[in-house]
Design an enzyme around this catalytic site. Sequence first.
Site, short mmCIF file in Angstrom:
data_model
loop_
_atom_site.label_atom_id
_atom_site.label_comp_id
_atom_site.label_asym_id
_atom_site.label_seq_id
_atom_site.Cartn_x
_atom_site.Cartn_y
_atom_site.Cartn_z
N ARG A 93 -5.20 16.30 14.83
CA ARG A 93 -6.41 15.54 15.14
C ARG A 93 -7.22 15.27 13.88
NH1 ARG A 93 -11.32 17.40 19.12
NH2 ARG A 93 -12.27 15.35 19.39
N HIS A 97 -8.41 11.58 12.48
CA HIS A 97 -9.82 11.29 12.25
C HIS A 97 -10.08 10.97 10.78
CE1 HIS A 97 -12.12 12.58 16.03
NE2 HIS A 97 -10.84 12.51 16.36
N ASP A 105 -8.10 10.03 2.96
CA ASP A 105 -8.70 10.46 1.70
C ASP A 105 -9.39 11.81 1.78
OD1 ASP A 105 -10.89 9.85 3.24
OD2 ASP A 105 -11.61 8.21 1.99
N SER A 107 -11.84 12.73 3.42
CA SER A 107 -13.31 12.69 3.52
C SER A 107 -13.80 13.47 4.74
CB SER A 107 -13.80 11.24 3.59
OG SER A 107 -13.16 10.53 4.65
N ASN A 134 -17.10 13.70 15.82
CA ASN A 134 -16.40 14.77 15.11
C ASN A 134 -16.96 16.16 15.39
OD1 ASN A 134 -14.60 12.99 13.77
ND2 ASN A 134 -16.15 12.54 12.22
N HIS A 234 -0.72 13.16 22.19
CA HIS A 234 -1.34 13.91 23.28
C HIS A 234 -0.31 14.67 24.09
CE1 HIS A 234 -5.43 11.61 23.57
NE2 HIS A 234 -5.30 12.34 22.47
N THR A 235 0.91 14.76 23.59
CA THR A 235 1.90 15.62 24.21
C THR A 235 1.58 17.09 23.99
OG1 THR A 235 4.27 16.08 24.37
CG2 THR A 235 3.42 15.59 22.18
#
Length: 367
Positions: A93, A97, A105, A107, A134, A234-235
């Site tokens: 995840r 994101h 990068d 971040s 987040n 999402h498995t």
Amino acid sequence: MDSSTGIRFVLLLVVSLGGNGMRACRAREAPLPLPLPSAAPATTAGSSRRAPERHGLSLDFYAKTCPAVDQIVANVTAARFRDHPAAGPAVLRLFHHDCFVEGCDASILIAPTAAKAGDAAARAPKVERDMEENKNLPQYGFDTVEMAKAAVESKCPGVVTCADVLALAARDFVQLAGGPYYAVKKGRKDSKVSLAGKVRGSLPRANSTVDDLLRVFASKGLGLNDLVALSGAHTIGFAHCAHFLGRLYDFRGTRQPDPLMDARLVKALRMACPSTGGSARVVVPFDVSTPFQFDHAYYANLQARLGLLGSDQALFLDPRTRPIVQSLGADRARFFQAFVASMDRMGSIRVKKGRKGEVRRICSQHL
């Protein structure tokens, strides 16, 4: 495991997450997906946004400066998966994101900084991790990347970026959960900044329509096939009740559950997620069949009306994406092939090179 057994298992699994078990499992939140290549840059009707520029990466980028980097990271992820398997979907995840906000990068890894002591008026600039999208990113993910980076620094100081470590760790966890192994291209630089204002509108949401999802993907140079393959992540993993509560109690203002969600699943989820007063810490699996196994059961679940999020189930309901769902659901090898290509494609979104980036020693702090 058939759908009936799977639904019963969901309820037992959710109940087992209480008490001491919750701390170990709460970070098993699903990673939003990882994309697959289209034949041409993706566009959507009415979209004027240009696909992001891509830079070349290479498999042998660290061949001379840190040739054992893959193995160093793999040693950390293997130990982490053994002791804290929740770190797997958490890192996946994080990778998503990160890449979907200003490119791959690292971040997302930059931690918020506190205002200076004694200066009540001072406000530290917000970073990506401060944004609502987040807020629930599991700490397990951040900790794992920091551990892998520290191991790399001990052997190759100041050479390998956090962005590349994150990409490697994501690959390792896919394989550790039963998915495919694939070579990871390297050469990303770490961002010098993390800007909260860049997050809004850059990430899919739990209730996004297919049109919404395609717009987000188009802005990253990704398209229809990318969307469906990406969603296959999402498995594995879990989601908080808040992300699908509306489907259980008040679908589109009807005060009724979503009629397209299997009634048995609605019943099981309602026991875990009451309409009011439930615990914000409760999580349930995305995949009711094999929630800990990286396989293609996610797509079969969508066809059986067992998708957890509205954005997941929409992929089977929409005639544009349904054939792809059916194709990947029928053939695990085909899904793995699509997913690997997708990871490679997503991993090269807006890569920073040269002076546009840096090599962080500690991933949570820019130089």
